[in-house]
Design a protein around this motif. Sequence first.
Motif, PDB file in Angstrom:
ATOM      1  N   PRO A  30      -6.040   6.803   5.129  1.00  0.00           N
ATOM      2  CA  PRO A  30      -4.770   7.425   5.486  1.00  0.00           C
ATOM      3  C   PRO A  30      -3.594   6.469   5.310  1.00  0.00           C
ATOM      4  N   ILE A  31      -2.440   7.028   4.958  1.00  0.00           N
ATOM      5  CA  ILE A  31      -1.188   6.278   5.036  1.00  0.00           C
ATOM      6  C   ILE A  31      -0.301   6.952   6.080  1.00  0.00           C
ATOM      7  N   ALA A  32       0.611   6.187   6.653  1.00  0.00           N
ATOM      8  CA  ALA A  32       1.587   6.730   7.605  1.00  0.00           C
ATOM      9  C   ALA A  32       2.761   5.764   7.616  1.00  0.00           C
ATOM     10  N   HIS A  33       3.683   5.968   6.685  1.00  0.00           N
ATOM     11  CA  HIS A  33       4.804   5.026   6.599  1.00  0.00           C
ATOM     12  C   HIS A  33       6.020   5.645   5.928  1.00  0.00           C
ATOM     13  N   GLY A  34       7.161   5.113   6.293  1.00  0.00           N
ATOM     14  CA  GLY A  34       8.422   5.499   5.649  1.00  0.00           C
ATOM     15  C   GLY A  34       8.919   4.413   4.717  1.00  0.00           C
ATOM     16  N   GLU A  35       8.440   3.179   4.951  1.00  0.00           N
ATOM     17  CA  GLU A  35       8.884   2.043   4.132  1.00  0.00           C
ATOM     18  C   GLU A  35       7.663   1.338   3.561  1.00  0.00           C
ATOM     19  N   GLY A  36       7.025   2.002   2.600  1.00  0.00           N
ATOM     20  CA  GLY A  36       5.793   1.454   2.052  1.00  0.00           C
ATOM     21  C   GLY A  36       5.841   1.218   0.563  1.00  0.00           C
ATOM     22  N   ARG A  37       7.012   1.402  -0.017  1.00  0.00           N
ATOM     23  CA  ARG A  37       7.149   1.211  -1.477  1.00  0.00           C
ATOM     24  C   ARG A  37       7.172  -0.279  -1.783  1.00  0.00           C
ATOM     25  N   ALA A  79       5.812  -0.360  -7.009  1.00  0.00           N
ATOM     26  CA  ALA A  79       5.704  -1.057  -8.291  1.00  0.00           C
ATOM     27  C   ALA A  79       4.229  -1.180  -8.643  1.00  0.00           C
ATOM     28  N   GLY A  80       3.868  -0.738  -9.850  1.00  0.00           N
ATOM     29  CA  GLY A  80       2.488  -0.863 -10.309  1.00  0.00           C
ATOM     30  C   GLY A  80       1.472  -0.126  -9.444  1.00  0.00           C
TER      31      GLY A  80
END
Lengths: 83, 223
Positions: free
Chosen positions: B137-144, B182-183
């Motif tokens: 799972p992911i749970a984030h707003g700033e994960g780029r 990125a990538g």
Amino acid sequence: MAAYTAIVTVRLKRGVLDPEAETTKRALERLEFELQELRSADRFEIDLDADSEEAAARRATEMAERLLANPTIHDYAVEIRER
Amino acid sequence: MIAIVRFGGSNCDRDTKRALDELGIENEIVWHAEGLPQDTTGIILPGGFSYGDYLRAGAMAARSPIVEDVRNAADEGVPVLGVCNGAQIGCEAGLTPGAFTTNASARFQCEHVHLRVENAETPWTAAYEEGEVISLPIAHGEGRFEIDSEGLDRLDAEGRVLFRYCDEDGRVTEAANHNGSAGNVAGVGGERPSVAVLMPHPERAVLADIGGIDGRGILAGFA
């Protein structure tokens, strides 16, 4: 000692995607404004006392280097005004 | 003893404890202001919203005194894993390269994603095969993940990209790149393989009844 305000502006480097700015631009366009591009930035106004304008600029620059900006994604600019 | 570092605003610390307990890995939650215990043999920076994500996610926690201890421990070879907000802290602290910033969607995203294991020769990925596809799972707003292209090439050349967002067949596509990294990078290593960060949540994928067990292998890096 003299009283200064350091204005530190932190913005994303050119080429780094700014999704919040994109969203804001689209919202302005929905309001039927015409615009080409929108960039956002954080501006910090820091009141400080220093011996000289140069000393104030050095301190504010170190603040930007060590906390206010992330060098991987940000550029920053420091401006000093007498207060 | 694995130290789970709790900051004001951490919220995955107890999940992490539950997951490590399940795996039989001795651990304790450590309040950041108390510093690392003497018997620390590994460190996990858990997810959450330390310091309310003020300024930038992870920026404040990365400059707190305990992170100096974490850096010193990492330099001595103590394993360090940052998850989600812990990953943001790790990059802000310079333990790992690059930065995690606002998702391309500009939205908080909470979903299951597929990851391709890019390098199976680190403590965090040794439980998998290179090219294996896992689901976390992911749970984030700033994960780029952001890094310049030379930096990304260097990470690839050095085998420091651990996980990439991919589709269920392991194809690393733009459509599978949930946050615009990125990538397609979802997890990276530090200068030592014993240090790594990732945005997805392995601790939420340890119990078969909730969320699957694909995260076990990552936390097994502490075993």
